[in-house]
Each structure stands twice: as C-alpha cells, then as structure tokens.
Design a protein around this motif. Structure first.
Motif, short mmCIF file in Angstrom:
data_model
loop_
_atom_site.label_atom_id
_atom_site.label_comp_id
_atom_site.label_asym_id
_atom_site.label_seq_id
_atom_site.Cartn_x
_atom_site.Cartn_y
_atom_site.Cartn_z
N ILE A 99 0.80 -1.27 0.21
CA ILE A 99 -0.12 -0.10 0.10
C ILE A 99 0.95 1.34 -0.02
N GLN A 100 1.78 1.16 0.75
CA GLN A 100 2.94 2.35 0.91
C GLN A 100 3.59 2.57 -0.33
N LYS A 101 3.89 1.63 -1.09
CA LYS A 101 4.75 1.80 -2.49
C LYS A 101 3.83 2.12 -3.53
N ASP A 102 2.50 1.14 -3.76
CA ASP A 102 1.83 1.29 -4.90
C ASP A 102 0.37 1.71 -4.80
N GLY A 103 0.20 1.85 -3.44
CA GLY A 103 -1.59 2.28 -3.09
C GLY A 103 -2.23 0.91 -3.12
N PRO A 104 -3.64 1.30 -2.33
CA PRO A 104 -4.36 -0.02 -2.04
C PRO A 104 -4.75 -0.74 -3.33
N ASP A 105 -4.99 -0.07 -4.44
CA ASP A 105 -5.44 -0.67 -5.60
C ASP A 105 -4.39 -1.71 -6.31
N ALA A 106 -3.29 -1.79 -5.59
CA ALA A 106 -2.24 -2.77 -5.99
C ALA A 106 -2.72 -4.38 -5.33
N ILE A 107 -3.53 -4.22 -4.43
CA ILE A 107 -3.95 -5.52 -3.70
C ILE A 107 -5.24 -5.76 -4.33
N ALA A 108 -5.53 -6.98 -4.26
CA ALA A 108 -6.94 -7.59 -4.80
C ALA A 108 -7.39 -8.89 -4.13
N ILE A 135 -8.26 -2.26 3.85
CA ILE A 135 -7.15 -1.99 2.74
C ILE A 135 -7.32 -0.68 1.81
N GLY A 136 -8.81 -0.30 1.74
CA GLY A 136 -9.21 0.70 0.87
C GLY A 136 -9.24 0.66 -0.34
N THR A 137 -9.65 -0.59 -1.04
CA THR A 137 -9.89 -0.78 -2.51
C THR A 137 -11.10 -1.71 -2.66
N ASN A 138 -11.56 -1.65 -4.02
CA ASN A 138 -12.88 -2.30 -4.46
C ASN A 138 -12.58 -3.70 -5.09
N ASN A 139 -11.08 -3.87 -5.18
CA ASN A 139 -10.68 -4.84 -5.79
C ASN A 139 -11.00 -6.32 -5.03
#
Ligand code: SF4
Ligand code: SF4
Ligand code: SF4
Ligand code: FES
Length: 352
Positions: A309-318, A341-345
C-alpha cells in the motif's frame, strides 16, 4: 382452503380441502405406515402399504393418494386392513433377496421395521432370485437391485426433488427395474452422484459405498452440522462411530436444503482424514516452505500488505473470497478489503 371433517377410526377429524387421507391422518396423530410415499412429491400409490378401508368403497384404497372428502369414513386399523398390510409386506419380502444379516441397511430399513411391526415370523413365500449383479463400479453408490422393492422413491427423488432425470422405471412386468438411460451403470449415465436416490431408498437397494462396514445405525451417533463447502449452508447429519464419520445424510424438513445434498456435501468428507491436509500455516523460504505459527504468518501478511500500500497504493492489492467460506466470512472479507485496505478489488470465486 376450507376446513371440514371426516371420520377417522370412528373419531371426527378435521382436514383441509385437497389433503390426502395419509396427510390428514398424520396431522391428527394417526400413523399409517408407508413405503413409497415421498413427502411433498406427487403420490404414486406404488407400494400399497398404506391401504385403508373407506366405507362404501369396493376395495381398500391407498391413503397416500386418495383425497379426503367431507363425511368420509376411514378405518386404518380394521382386521381387513391389517391382514392386507401383512400380506403386502410378506410379498415384498419374497420379491428379492432380503437377508438382513449381511445387508448394509440392517437396523435402518423400513421394510424390516414393517415386517417386525406386522409380527411376521417366517418367510411365507419363496423368495424370488432376481438375478441382478451388484453394481459396485462407481466410488459413491452401491446398487443392489436384488433388494429393490420397486417403490419408485429414487425415481421421484431424481426426477422431482433434484431434477436430474437420470433414472426411471425400465422393462415391464416381473422384469421391471430402475434404470438409467440405456440401463447403463451410474458412472456411464447422466447421474451426477448427488446421492438423493440413496437418501430416500427405504431398503438396502441403494447404499453409500464408503459407509459399508463403518458401523450399524445403533452403533453410530448422529451429529447435526452445517455443510463446510459453500455459502448455502445445507444442514447435515454426520453418522459418527469412534470419532470417525461413516456417512453424511441430509436433515429432513430443515432449511435451506429440505433433505437434499449435493455430491460434495454428501460424499466429499474424506479430506478430513487426508494425510496431505495442511494443519499449520506455511511460509515460503527459498525453494520450499517452513511451518509457522498463525501469529507469525498473519504478521507477515499484514506487513506485506502495508508495504504494498505504501509503495503502490491500495489498488495494487486484490482479494478473491473462497466459495467454501460462509456467507458471513465472505461479507467480512469484502468489508476488510473496502474499509481497511481501501480498495474495491474484491471478488468471489463462485462468480467465475
Ligand atoms: S433391504 Fe431391509 S429387509 Fe431387505 S435385507 Fe436389507 S435390511 Fe433386510
Ligand atoms: S445420484 Fe442423484 S443424479 Fe444420480 S440417480 Fe441418484 S438422484 Fe439421480
Ligand atoms: S432402488 Fe430403492 S428407492 Fe429405488 S425403487 Fe428400489 S427400493 Fe425403491
Ligand atoms: S405409501 Fe401409499 S401406496 Fe405406497
């Protein structure tokens, strides 16, 4: 629907328009024995075990398929009824091989129970040797038609309850038999191995293969549980002896499955005893894995999430939630991904 009355064994009894004699009698606490009757499905009147006497009727009538009418006089316990019921059971016992001692269904067989209830002491008729070989080729179900009483419950279960339409009555007269399309073995037919036919078979003609020799009904404990496979949450009975599951059956009259199970829920419990089953978290190290505690594994995953999350933001996680999880767990998973996490993925593998 209106409520009227009829005479049941001399007692004025209420019934609802459209009710069969059997249902009205059961609602009033009078037990009429049955073999082919499958609750909630179209009555077939195949076995004649439920015959009752109706005043004015020329012959005895099947209680499961005869609607009650106002003022009808029904006797469920007359000498004629009891004599006929006993004769029917005697004929069914002679219709095939009923050597209870070596039958998997011993102790849980409706024909055996009825023979006992009717006070049958000996075989009145010479048993017929139907000459059917036992079908034992598939991994789940043993079909032994030398014990089949042609009640048709399996056909109804397959066609009306689970709507797989894999079996029906085949041939004619004394050659009648339950068949798949082309009278092929189950594993070469349309059968999906849901086992619903086994669930409803009242005798030892259809039995669970893996359950053989795992314990007689009086030796096993029935433990109610929820199927672990998907979010539907089917209700099951685990038949357990010495801490080991012998077979799984469905809980009748319970939501959401109402006595049904699919192939996974009914037959897929071997993983519990698999030597290959993972019992602790594994952390990848170099080319292999090493065992770890839950705390260590969860800390590692949390640290990796934070790093990404720090490096690429929450949308880097699914996240993909597992279809074997409970609805509640899947709900929590999406909540965790969106709110923490802060993503809709977030997705669910059943959707794909
Ligand atoms: S099906 Fe029932 S009556 Fe027939 S042998 Fe098995 S236990 Fe006995
Ligand atoms: S196992 Fe299921 S699909 Fe196969 S014959 Fe029985 S009820 Fe039909
Ligand atoms: S296999 Fe079982 S359920 Fe099917 S007709 Fe025969 S006895 Fe009835
Ligand atoms: S239960 Fe009524 S005919 Fe079989």
């Amino acid at each position: 629907m209106s409520s009227q009355t009829f005479l049941l064994d001399g007692k004025e009894t209420a019934f609802v328009t459209g009710q069969m004699i059997l249902e009205a009698a059961r609602a009033a606490g009078t037990l009429i024995p049955t073999l082919c009757y499958l609750k909630g499905e179209t009555p077939t009147g195949a076995c004649r075990v439920c015959l009752v006497e109706v005043a004015g009727a020329r012959s005895l009538v099947a209680a499961c398929s005869t609607p009650v009418t106002a003022g009808m006089e029904v006797r469920t316990d007359s000498e004629r009824v009891l004599k006929t019921r006993k004769l029917i059971i005697e004929l069914l016992l002679a219709s095939g091989t009923h050597d209870c001692l070596v039958c998997e269904k011993n102790g849980d067989c409706r024909l055996q129970d009825l023979a006992y209830a009717c006070g049958i002491q000996t075989m009145k008729f010479t048993p017929r040797n139907a000459g059917y070989p036992v079908e034992n080729e598939n991994p789940f179900i043993v079909r032994d038609f030398s014990r089949c009483i042609l009640c048709g419950r399996c056909v109804q279960a397959c066609n009306e309850v689970v709507v797989n339409r894999a079996i029906s009555f085949g041939y004619r007269g004394s050659a009648s038999k339950i068949v798949t399309g082309g009278d092929r073995p189950y594993h070469e037919s349309e059968c999906v191995f849901c086992g619903q036919c086994v669930e409803v078979c009242p005798v030892g003609a259809l039995t669970e293969k893996k359950a053989r020799w795992t314990g007689r009904p009086w030796e096993t404990e029935k433990i109610r549980t929820t199927c672990p496979y998907c979010g539907v949450g089917c209700q099951q009975w685990l038949h357990v002896k010495d801490g080991r599951i012998g077979k799984v059956t469905a809980v009748e009259d319970a939501e959401p499955n109402q006595g049904r199970l699919c192939v996974k829920g009914r037959f897929g419990y071997d993983f519990i005893y698999s030597e290959e089953r993972l019992k602790t978290p594994l952390i990848r190290e170099g080319e292999g894995f090493r065992e770890a505690s839950w705390d260590e594994a969860l800390d590692l995953v949390a640290a990796k999430f934070k790093e990404i999350i720090q490096k690429d933001g929450p949308d880097a996680i699914a996240g993909v939630s597992c279809a074997r999880s409970l609805n509640e767990d899947s709900y929590q998973m999406q909540k965790f991904f969106r709110a923490v996490i802060g993503t809709n993925n977030i997705d669910h593998c059943a959707r794909t």
